[in-house]
Design an enzyme around this catalytic site. Structure first.
Site, PDB file in Angstrom:
ATOM      1  N   TYR A  56      15.401 -29.601  51.418  1.00  0.00           N
ATOM      2  CA  TYR A  56      15.429 -29.959  49.935  1.00  0.00           C
ATOM      3  C   TYR A  56      15.551 -31.302  49.166  1.00  0.00           C
ATOM      4  CZ  TYR A  56      18.521 -26.183  52.759  1.00  0.00           C
ATOM      5  OH  TYR A  56      19.316 -25.501  52.966  1.00  0.00           O
TER       6      TYR A  56
ATOM      7  N   HIS B 222      16.478 -25.721  61.560  1.00  0.00           N
ATOM      8  CA  HIS B 222      16.117 -24.652  60.193  1.00  0.00           C
ATOM      9  C   HIS B 222      15.801 -22.839  60.300  1.00  0.00           C
ATOM     10  CE1 HIS B 222      16.017 -25.420  55.419  1.00  0.00           C
ATOM     11  NE2 HIS B 222      16.409 -24.303  56.194  1.00  0.00           N
TER      12      HIS B 222
END
Ligand SMILES: NC(=O)c1ccc[n+]([C@@H]2O[C@H](COP(=O)([O-])OP(=O)(O)OC[C@H]3O[C@@H](n4cnc5c(N)ncnc54)[C@H](OP(=O)(O)O)[C@@H]3O)[C@@H](O)[C@H]2O)c1
Length: 282
Positions: free
Chosen positions: A49, A114
């Site tokens: 991100y 993730h």
């Protein structure tokens, strides 16, 4: 804000704030400042991100202003991205040392895998167990796993049951099987994209709108309360300080059991993050 206990005795806030696509540093600062001043202490980030550092800067700034709030009061989670798993062949220690140095956070409250990259899922998790035992990260977990991946971890010699599982969950994708499995194993489930990103189909859904009117709340508040009543921790993203209050002011009403069932019936296995080479699910 109240919290839930993880299986290792650590506490996780009942609602957390996400940071995907939180691209403007000024938005990050404003949102974190509003959150900390309102007692909202849970934050989610990830290397992909590109918000680990901006989040940390905003946190340090807010803590220097709100001297009654301490680092230990906060719950900050980040992730190990697929490229790290591949590049480190599962040895991800240096990436965690690096994020701690860059962010000056001393430790992470939560470190998650993730995506379940099949080649290095087990090795990465075993390395995370070591970092957990050393105290570098206070809890560990996984994202985007299906039940079969949890079995793979057990078969691969994992000795610590993940404390947290983070998955895409909203009224259009309720993940009943995964949530039941996690309940049985005492794994706290975080619901990411808990508002289904407010796509028009969900924003305008008749059932959700009728129920929101019934309870005198917004559709977003109804969905977030739905998650917390299921025992899940929604991770909701907003760039608007005003919406931080809206999205966390959800504990002064209770959705009746029949209405919970009605919302669950909206499930249509709709996911925004489809399995692919970037989002492996095999
Ligand atoms: N582990 C993973 O693989 C994974 C994947 C995706 C996301 N996540 C995490 O989960 C977090 C949340 O997921 P998400 O960002 O995909 O989706 P989301 O939280 O469901 O939705 C975010 C969208 O909803 C809008 N919104 C927020 N509150 C609102 C409200 N009260 N009324 C109307 N609109 C509202 C936001 O706009 P504004 O910003 O303009 O308010 C934004 O466009 C991410 O930020 C990230 O931290 C994890």
């Amino acid at each position: 804000m109240e919290s839930i206990s993880l299986s290792n005795g650590k506490n996780i806030p009942k609602v957390m704030l996400g940071s995907f696509q939180m691209n403007k540093e000024s938005d990050m600062e404003a949102v974190v400042e509003e959150a900390i001043s309102k007692g909202v202490y849970g934050f989610d980030t990830s290397p992909s991100y590109k918000t680990e550092e901006s989040l940390a800067r905003a946190v340090h700034k807010a803590l220097s202003k709100h001297t009654d709030v301490k680092r230990e009061d906060l719950f900050i989670g980040s992730k190990i991205d697929s490229w790290m798993m591949m590049e480190g062949k599962g040895d991800i220690r240096k990436y965690v040392e690096d994020v701690l140095e860059r962010t000056k956070l001393s430790y992470l409250d939560l470190l998650l895998i993730h995506w379940p990259q099949p080649e290095y899922l087990v090795q990465t998790y075993l390395c995370m167990e070591k970092l957990y035992e050393e105290g570098m990260v206070k809890s560990i977990g996984v994202c985007n796993l299906k039940v079969r991946h949890f079995n793979k971890l057990i078969e691969g010699g994992a000795t610590i049951t993940p404390h947290v599982a983070q998955n895409e969950i909203h009224p259009f994708n309720t993940e009943e099987e995964l949530v039941s499995y996690c309940k049985e194993k005492n794994i706290v489930v975080q619901a990411y994209s808990p508002l289904c990103r407010m796509i028009p189909e969900i924003k305008n859904d008749a059932t959700l709108n009728i129920l929101a009117i019934k309870y005198g709340v917004s559709v977003a508040q109804l969905m977030l309360r739905f998650h917390t009543q299921r025992g899940l921790v929604p991770i909701v993203k907003t760039s608007s300080p005003k919406r931080v209050s809206e999205n966390t002011d959800i504990f002064n009403f209770t959705i009746e059991e029949d209405d919970m069932k009605t919302i669950s019936l909206l499930d249509r296995h709709f996911k925004m993050f489809l399995e692919s080479r970037c989002c492996p699910g095999y």
